[in-house]
Design a protein around this motif. Structure first.
Motif, PDB file in Angstrom:
ATOM      1  N   ALA A 550     -11.501  -5.032   0.900  1.00  0.00           N
ATOM      2  CA  ALA A 550     -11.812  -3.633   1.195  1.00  0.00           C
ATOM      3  C   ALA A 550     -11.631  -3.375   2.681  1.00  0.00           C
ATOM      4  N   VAL A 551     -11.275  -2.126   2.986  1.00  0.00           N
ATOM      5  CA  VAL A 551     -11.127  -1.696   4.379  1.00  0.00           C
ATOM      6  C   VAL A 551     -11.772  -0.330   4.514  1.00  0.00           C
ATOM      7  N   LEU A 552     -12.688  -0.206   5.477  1.00  0.00           N
ATOM      8  CA  LEU A 552     -13.345   1.061   5.792  1.00  0.00           C
ATOM      9  C   LEU A 552     -13.002   1.433   7.221  1.00  0.00           C
ATOM     10  N   GLU A 553     -12.312   2.564   7.403  1.00  0.00           N
ATOM     11  CA  GLU A 553     -12.004   3.069   8.748  1.00  0.00           C
ATOM     12  C   GLU A 553     -13.176   3.921   9.220  1.00  0.00           C
ATOM     13  N   ALA A 554     -13.911   3.402  10.209  1.00  0.00           N
ATOM     14  CA  ALA A 554     -15.090   4.100  10.733  1.00  0.00           C
ATOM     15  C   ALA A 554     -14.803   4.829  12.039  1.00  0.00           C
ATOM     16  N   TRP A 555     -13.590   4.647  12.616  1.00  0.00           N
ATOM     17  CA  TRP A 555     -13.219   5.265  13.876  1.00  0.00           C
ATOM     18  C   TRP A 555     -14.208   4.860  14.973  1.00  0.00           C
TER      19      TRP A 555
END
Length: 756
Positions: A550-555
């Motif tokens: 999984a990949v979560l882009e949180a900036w």
């Protein structure tokens, strides 16, 4: 603005390496002595202010401004068009005016005789910043990066965030906020991408406008910036943006046009770079022909700090306020402007017009009737606003096997890297907001401009432990990939925090800092149940993508980023962000893999920015513009479209068919069947729809006709070709669900047309 805007050509700064490995510019050597601005010293005024027709709130801002200008002396007018840096700069032997707020971006003196309030100016679109040279830092609430706000695709989130930082500005004594970055994301390596609104003119213009509306609801002036084509930091003071004007009108300039007409900002900030060979702050095509004549902008144009390069040329081209003395090579609107008026190079009528525009904006935003002063700030309430924004803007890029949300059955969790035990990363430069509690990871290089590298003290590790009280949670800093992989091997789930530091005055490679790619590769090889949380200013290449679950882009997630990330990982909040930019697998498919350039920066892609470039060239992005996953399922269908009251209008239904509440972002794209555009399709509308499990909602979107048009440079108008148009209902630029065809009549629109 910038603490390093001014660098004489002879003072070529050396390069120093930051902790991220990015090349950043060293501060200028102590060679410049701040020149005397030659500004008039107004007579001391100790009586109550003179009152006149300008005090009559029943009059329009224009009428009040006209009355005020008529009452002003020339010295008073010259005072209003020249601004000072609000922070001492010992390197240049510069001491800020005593009345300026310490550590502030700018200051324009009050004119006591007429009751004209001082302009106290603060950066930026993320919150109330403190300039790095200040001895004492204001501790304020930081929103997520502007790119994260754009990634929410949520107008309400953008407006609430703007209202919150505007409130903090007012309560910190500021009545001008240098916010509202609209420049399109053409160059993914641009160090200031995190300050902007993405790659599409409709999305960027809409989201930034909402933020500016929120800021100005506090009776303060907001800017929209950096006008225009300011999309790389390399050679930003001299670089020349070269683009065909018809392409400019349907891309970058359309983003500004939409933002300006929707938000009615008090000010526009012109940029550092040249456009067609002329600096933006003395470019009459930008400042007069487009901004004033075509768009009818009524406010004032201020320069970026150090972006003014002339006196008569700048004033006559449309610059109204020279900002940030002493960052220019001369105080162009100080003594030189007085002399230019005396010689007739700048007419008294032009000076009056400049002052009128500034005064009009101050009246329109209520600066006279609502004076600012320092007041207590509800930091707890504001933390909720920024946490909500961070949650809304985070984008779930990948989720194989429904690895997320984390299950309660996970008894051993390993957290690795990204200083996740301490806090969350922020972008660098003039927009940096100093948090309550200070830097969670002090000492990282560079510690001065464009740093410090800042981590807000909102620890993801602490929040993960709070949400998983029955689990064993171990942490490794990630500096040893072998040890990290060994720790990860037997975990139920591994969470790697990966970072990319961006900031003003430097550009970055399109990748994670340092050796983090190798770290993720090693950890992913040891345990496929690896989640990568990205804290980045823009897109990054992901050579390890197939190894992780999984990949979560949180900036850059802001003051409460640690809590927001943990809430998303554990499903306390359902991810709903969508990409405001296309993620490429590498620089190879970009329009110019060799950028950023020094000198001429030729936009060979024209108006085909981001997803349009990939569509036109047939390339496959790593993740498409508009992409984002959820923990629930949505069905979007029933598309119908037609021309109603002159507008292309689409209707459809969104249903939440999954097990939990969430929000979807249906996107509407349009395309002429006959072709003829810069790319096969354009974003024409969007809506963020929050639904409980099992609920549905009907959605109607009307399309701004300019999104169906090309710009006719010869005829100086928008031109819609009559004929068949495809209307596409999509979940991203690459995930079209339904298409209908509509016949649209031919139409032309004047340059200044706007939706009513």
């Amino acid at each position: 603005m910038t603490l390093r805007a001014y660098l004489p050509a002879l003072l070529v700064a050396t390069a120093v390496s930051s902790s991220s490995g990015a090349q950043v510019a060293a501060p200028p050597p102590p060679a410049k002595v701040a020149p005397d601005a030659g500004m008039p010293v107004l007579p001391q005024w100790t009586k109550p202010p003179i009152r006149g027709a300008w005090n009559d709130v029943r009059r329009t801002p224009d009428a009040r401004a006209a009355a005020l200008v008529a009452a002003m002396t020339r010295d008073e007018k010259l005072t209003l068009v020249f601004g000072y840096f609000g922070t001492d700069f010992p390197v240049w032997l510069y001491k800020a005016p005593a009345a300026a707020h310490a550590g502030s971006a700018g200051y324009v003196p009050a004119i006591a005789r007429l009751g004209i309030p001082a302009q106290h100016q603060t950066d930026a679109g993320i919150g109330v910043a403190t300039q790095g040279g200040a001895a004492i830092k204001r501790e304020r609430t930081a929103l997520p990066s502007n790119l994260a706000i754009a990634a929410s695709w949520d107008r309400a989130v953008a407006r609430a965030g703007g209202a919150m930082i505007g409130d903090e500005a007012r309560r910190s004594g500021f009545n001008v906020m240098l916010a509202g970055g609209v420049d399109l994301l053409r160059e993914p390596r641009n160090g200031r991408n995190f300050e902007y609104g993405g790659e599409d003119p409709l999305l960027a213009g809409t989201m930034v406008a909402e933020q500016v509306i929120g800021i100005q609801s506090n009776h303060i002036v907001s800017t929209i910036k950096h006008y225009a084509f300011n999309d790389q930091e390399t050679d930003r003071n001299s670089g020349n943006s070269v683009i065909e004007h018809s392409a400019a009108r349907v891309s970058d300039l359309l983003a500004f046009q939409l933002a300006i007409e929707r938000a009615d900002p008090g000010s526009i900030m012109c940029s550092y770079n040249r456009v067609d060979g002329t600096h933006a702050c003395e470019n009459s095509w930008l400042l007069t022909d487009v901004l004033r004549t075509d768009w009818g902008f009524k406010g004032y144009v201020m320069s970026d700090w150090g972006a003014t390069h002339s006196t008569a040329a700048a004033a006559n081209a449309g610059l109204d306020q020279d900002s940030g003395f002493p960052f220019d090579t001369q105080p162009f609107f100080g003594r030189p402007l007085r002399e230019a008026v005396e010689r007739g190079e700048v007419t008294p009528a032009r000076l009056d017009l400049m002052v009128h525009r500034i005064a009009r904006a101050m009246f329109a935003q209520g600066l006279f009737e609502h004076p600012v002063s320092e007041q207590p700030i509800d930091l707890a309430a504001h933390a909720v606003v920024t946490r909500t924004a961070a949650e809304a803007g985070a984008v779930l890029l990948k989720n194989s096997g429904d690895l997320l949300p984390l299950a309660a059955s996970a008894k051993r969790i390993v957290v690795i890297g990204g200083h996740a035990d301490k806090g969350v990363l922020a972008g660098g430069g003039s927009s940096l907001v100093y948090p309550v509690g200070g830097n969670a990871v002090p000492g990282l290089l560079p510690t001065s401009w464009p740093g410090p590298v800042m981590y807000y003290p909102s620890s993801p590790l602490a929040e993960i432990k709070r949400l998983a009280p029955g689990a064993r949670v171990d942490f490794a800093d990630g500096t040893d990939p072998v040890a990290a992989a060994a720790l990860a091997r037997d975990a139920d789930v591994v969470i790697v925090f990966a970072t990319q530091w961006q900031g003003e005055s430097f550009d970055v490679p399109m990748g994670l800092d340092g050796a983090q790619d190798a770290l993720i590769d090693a950890v992913g090889a040891a345990n496929r149940k690896t989640v990568v949380v990205l804290e980045t200013g823009s897109q990054v290449a992901m050579p390890w993508l197939d190894r992780v679950g999984a990949v979560l882009e949180a900036w850059y997630p802001g003051t409460a980023g640690g809590a927001a990330i943990a809430n998303l990982l554990f499903g306390k909040v359902n991810p709903s962000g969508r990409l405001p930019m296309t993620f490429a697998s590498s620089v190879a498919p970009l329009p110019d893999p060799a950028k950023p350039h020094v000198g001429d920066v030729v936009y060979k892609e024209g108006a085909a920015v981001g997803y349009k470039w990939f569509d036109a060239k047939g390339g496959a992005p790593l993740f498409a513009f508009g992409h984002g996953l959820s923990y629930t399922r949505f069905v979007t269908n029933g598309l119908r479209a037609g021309v109603e009251q002159g507008l292309l209008t689409a209707r459809f239904t969104v249903r939440n068919t999954g097990p939990r509440a969430g929000a979807s972002v249906p996107q509407l794209y349009v395309s002429p069947v006959a072709g003829g555009w810069e790319a096969p399709k354009r974003l024409a509308g969007f809506s963020k729809v929050a639904l409980a499990a099992g609920a549905s909602q009907a959605v109607t979107i009307s399309v701004d006709p300019r999104l169906l048009a090309t710009w006719d440079e010869a005829g100086h108008q928008w031109r819609i070709a009559g004929g068949a148009y495809k209307v596409m209902l999509a979940d991203s630029a690459r995930d079209v669900r339904e298409t209908v065809t509509v016949t649209v009549p031919a139409r032309t629109l004047p340059a200044g047309w706007r939706a009513r």
